[in-house]
Design a protein around this motif. Sequence first.
Motif, PDB file in Angstrom:
ATOM      1  N   SER A 121       0.839  -1.200   0.000  1.00 20.19           N
ATOM      2  CA  SER A 121       0.000   0.000   0.000  1.00 20.19           C
ATOM      3  C   SER A 121       0.872   1.247   0.000  1.00 20.19           C
ATOM      4  N   PHE A 122       0.241   2.381  -0.280  1.00 20.66           N
ATOM      5  CA  PHE A 122       0.931   3.664  -0.160  1.00 20.66           C
ATOM      6  C   PHE A 122      -0.081   4.701   0.297  1.00 20.66           C
ATOM      7  N   HIS A 123       0.248   5.379   1.423  1.00 25.14           N
ATOM      8  CA  HIS A 123      -0.689   6.351   1.985  1.00 25.14           C
ATOM      9  C   HIS A 123      -0.051   7.714   2.253  1.00 25.14           C
ATOM     10  N   GLY A 124       1.230   7.879   1.909  1.00 27.37           N
ATOM     11  CA  GLY A 124       1.858   9.178   2.095  1.00 27.37           C
ATOM     12  C   GLY A 124       3.186   9.071   2.820  1.00 27.37           C
ATOM     13  N   ARG A 125       3.821  10.226   3.083  1.00 28.70           N
ATOM     14  CA  ARG A 125       5.174  10.225   3.624  1.00 28.70           C
ATOM     15  C   ARG A 125       5.327  11.017   4.922  1.00 28.70           C
ATOM     16  N   THR A 126       4.241  11.534   5.488  1.00 29.85           N
ATOM     17  CA  THR A 126       4.307  12.045   6.853  1.00 29.85           C
ATOM     18  C   THR A 126       4.337  10.837   7.795  1.00 29.85           C
ATOM     19  N   PHE A 127       4.611  11.041   9.082  1.00 31.22           N
ATOM     20  CA  PHE A 127       4.880   9.876   9.926  1.00 31.22           C
ATOM     21  C   PHE A 127       3.695   8.920  10.040  1.00 31.22           C
ATOM     22  N   GLY A 128       2.495   9.451  10.240  1.00 38.45           N
ATOM     23  CA  GLY A 128       1.342   8.562  10.324  1.00 38.45           C
ATOM     24  C   GLY A 128       1.053   7.879   9.009  1.00 38.45           C
ATOM     25  N   ALA A 129       1.038   8.648   7.935  1.00 39.62           N
ATOM     26  CA  ALA A 129       0.749   8.089   6.611  1.00 39.62           C
ATOM     27  C   ALA A 129       1.849   7.143   6.157  1.00 39.62           C
ATOM     28  N   MET A 130       3.088   7.478   6.487  1.00 38.62           N
ATOM     29  CA  MET A 130       4.220   6.613   6.145  1.00 38.62           C
ATOM     30  C   MET A 130       4.129   5.293   6.906  1.00 38.62           C
ATOM     31  N   THR A 131       3.730   5.368   8.160  1.00 44.21           N
ATOM     32  CA  THR A 131       3.586   4.143   8.934  1.00 44.21           C
ATOM     33  C   THR A 131       2.457   3.288   8.380  1.00 44.21           C
ATOM     34  N   GLU A 136       8.465  -1.466   3.200  1.00 44.28           N
ATOM     35  CA  GLU A 136       9.646  -1.268   4.031  1.00 44.28           C
ATOM     36  C   GLU A 136      10.538  -0.156   3.482  1.00 44.28           C
ATOM     37  N   LYS A 137      10.613  -0.040   2.160  1.00 42.13           N
ATOM     38  CA  LYS A 137      11.505   0.975   1.579  1.00 42.13           C
ATOM     39  C   LYS A 137      11.065   2.391   1.954  1.00 42.13           C
ATOM     40  N   ILE A 138       9.792   2.583   2.235  1.00 39.83           N
ATOM     41  CA  ILE A 138       9.292   3.901   2.634  1.00 39.83           C
ATOM     42  C   ILE A 138       9.651   4.195   4.090  1.00 39.83           C
ATOM     43  N   HIS A 139       9.790   3.140   4.912  1.00 42.07           N
ATOM     44  CA  HIS A 139      10.067   3.295   6.335  1.00 42.07           C
ATOM     45  C   HIS A 139      11.547   3.451   6.644  1.00 42.07           C
ATOM     46  N   LYS A 140      12.376   2.912   5.784  1.00 40.50           N
ATOM     47  CA  LYS A 140      13.799   2.730   6.090  1.00 40.50           C
ATOM     48  C   LYS A 140      14.500   4.047   6.429  1.00 40.50           C
ATOM     49  N   GLY A 141      15.204   4.030   7.552  1.00 39.54           N
ATOM     50  CA  GLY A 141      16.068   5.145   7.921  1.00 39.54           C
ATOM     51  C   GLY A 141      15.443   6.198   8.807  1.00 39.54           C
ATOM     52  N   PHE A 142      14.160   6.046   9.151  1.00 37.47           N
ATOM     53  CA  PHE A 142      13.483   7.105   9.893  1.00 37.47           C
ATOM     54  C   PHE A 142      13.225   6.765  11.354  1.00 37.47           C
ATOM     55  N   GLY A 143      13.776   5.663  11.808  1.00 39.72           N
ATOM     56  CA  GLY A 143      13.642   5.337  13.221  1.00 39.72           C
ATOM     57  C   GLY A 143      12.253   4.845  13.581  1.00 39.72           C
ATOM     58  N   PRO A 144      11.896   4.910  14.872  1.00 43.83           N
ATOM     59  CA  PRO A 144      10.599   4.385  15.320  1.00 43.83           C
ATOM     60  C   PRO A 144       9.435   5.064  14.608  1.00 43.83           C
ATOM     61  N   LEU A 145       8.517   4.257  14.140  1.00 38.22           N
ATOM     62  CA  LEU A 145       7.330   4.774  13.471  1.00 38.22           C
ATOM     63  C   LEU A 145       6.176   4.847  14.462  1.00 38.22           C
TER      64      LEU A 145
END
Length: 383
Positions: A121-131, A136-145
Amino acid sequence: MSALFNNYSRRPISIVEGKGTVVKDQNGKSYLDFTSGIAVCCLGHAHPALVEAIQKQSEKIWHTSNLYESPGQVKLAESLVKDNHLSHAFFCNSGAEANEAAIKLARKHTGKHHIITFEQSFHGRTFGAMTATGQEKIHKGFGPLVSQFTYLPYNDVQALKEAVNDSVAAIMLEVIQGEGGVNVITDEFAQAIQEICDNSDILLIVDEVQTGIGRTGTRFAFEQTALKPDIVSMAKGIAGGFPFGGILGTAELYETFGPGTHGTTYGGNPLGVAVAQTVVDNVFNDEFLNDVQKKSEYLVKKLKEVLPEDQFNIRGKGLMIGIECGGQDVAQYIVDAENEGLLVVAAGPKVIRLVPPLTVTNEEIDQAVGIIEKILLKVSTTV
């Protein structure tokens, strides 16, 4: 080195002008734009009605803030919930913001925090939407979601049934996964989701950021399924290229989003509302939507005539079509298409996504299919 951050893999062309489906770059080369800003420019580039709407509004007032009444917002909200089960709207600036609002509303209304979303899925790139995004590639490198999100296989009824429990606040999904590969929900999966939500204290959030506003041949894609969402997020096509987004919700949610619970400075500003109202007035009518469906049938028919079924899988709805290229990476095909005068976009590494303006003509479809045949089959085609 550019003064811009390098967070986009940009193609070495600059689009400086557009009209309808045709755009031009800085060198004067023309292209058929089958990206439409990634399903944004639903009425094409520089549509006269949108140009007129923003010009007229710009001469009145651009911004007032949501401290004051907004009759334009009320009218737009009424247009969006007309003839469906939804009742109220909140307006913002983007799809990610819309999905953040949907997540907040679902958590606050239910008093629960666990949300089920789906792989690819894809819902965006702010923290909630990214989570919420199941990649996994969207999450990588940003620490705890954000905590308490579960990702399940898409279209897997059994996995969903096994994951649902009393802790779940909402199920959140796209009817067609755009960035994930133009993956279309099955009738069985839609029915199972709706039954679960009907029989439990679980809200249904449908992300229509890419699929909404006529893209699939109906006002919203969920209308072609058994789904009856409590919350619908939208953006992209709603204002034809002007930054705008929002959510729609049922009457039961009205009291939950009371004063002070959520807000935005620019959301629902008079410029955006004027353009969005014009888009809705143009798109939300049976004649226009039937035309989108006919163009979809024509596009799929033409693609199937030239692309062998054993090598290419064509899927999607309306004017949101994916071409899976037999497991091959499509990055070079996208460059080849650009060189031939056609702009397309990937949907994951293996799928070419076609999302032309909803105003595309059959003649432009013929030209695009000719280029696609040439680049995918390496044949000599006269366009």
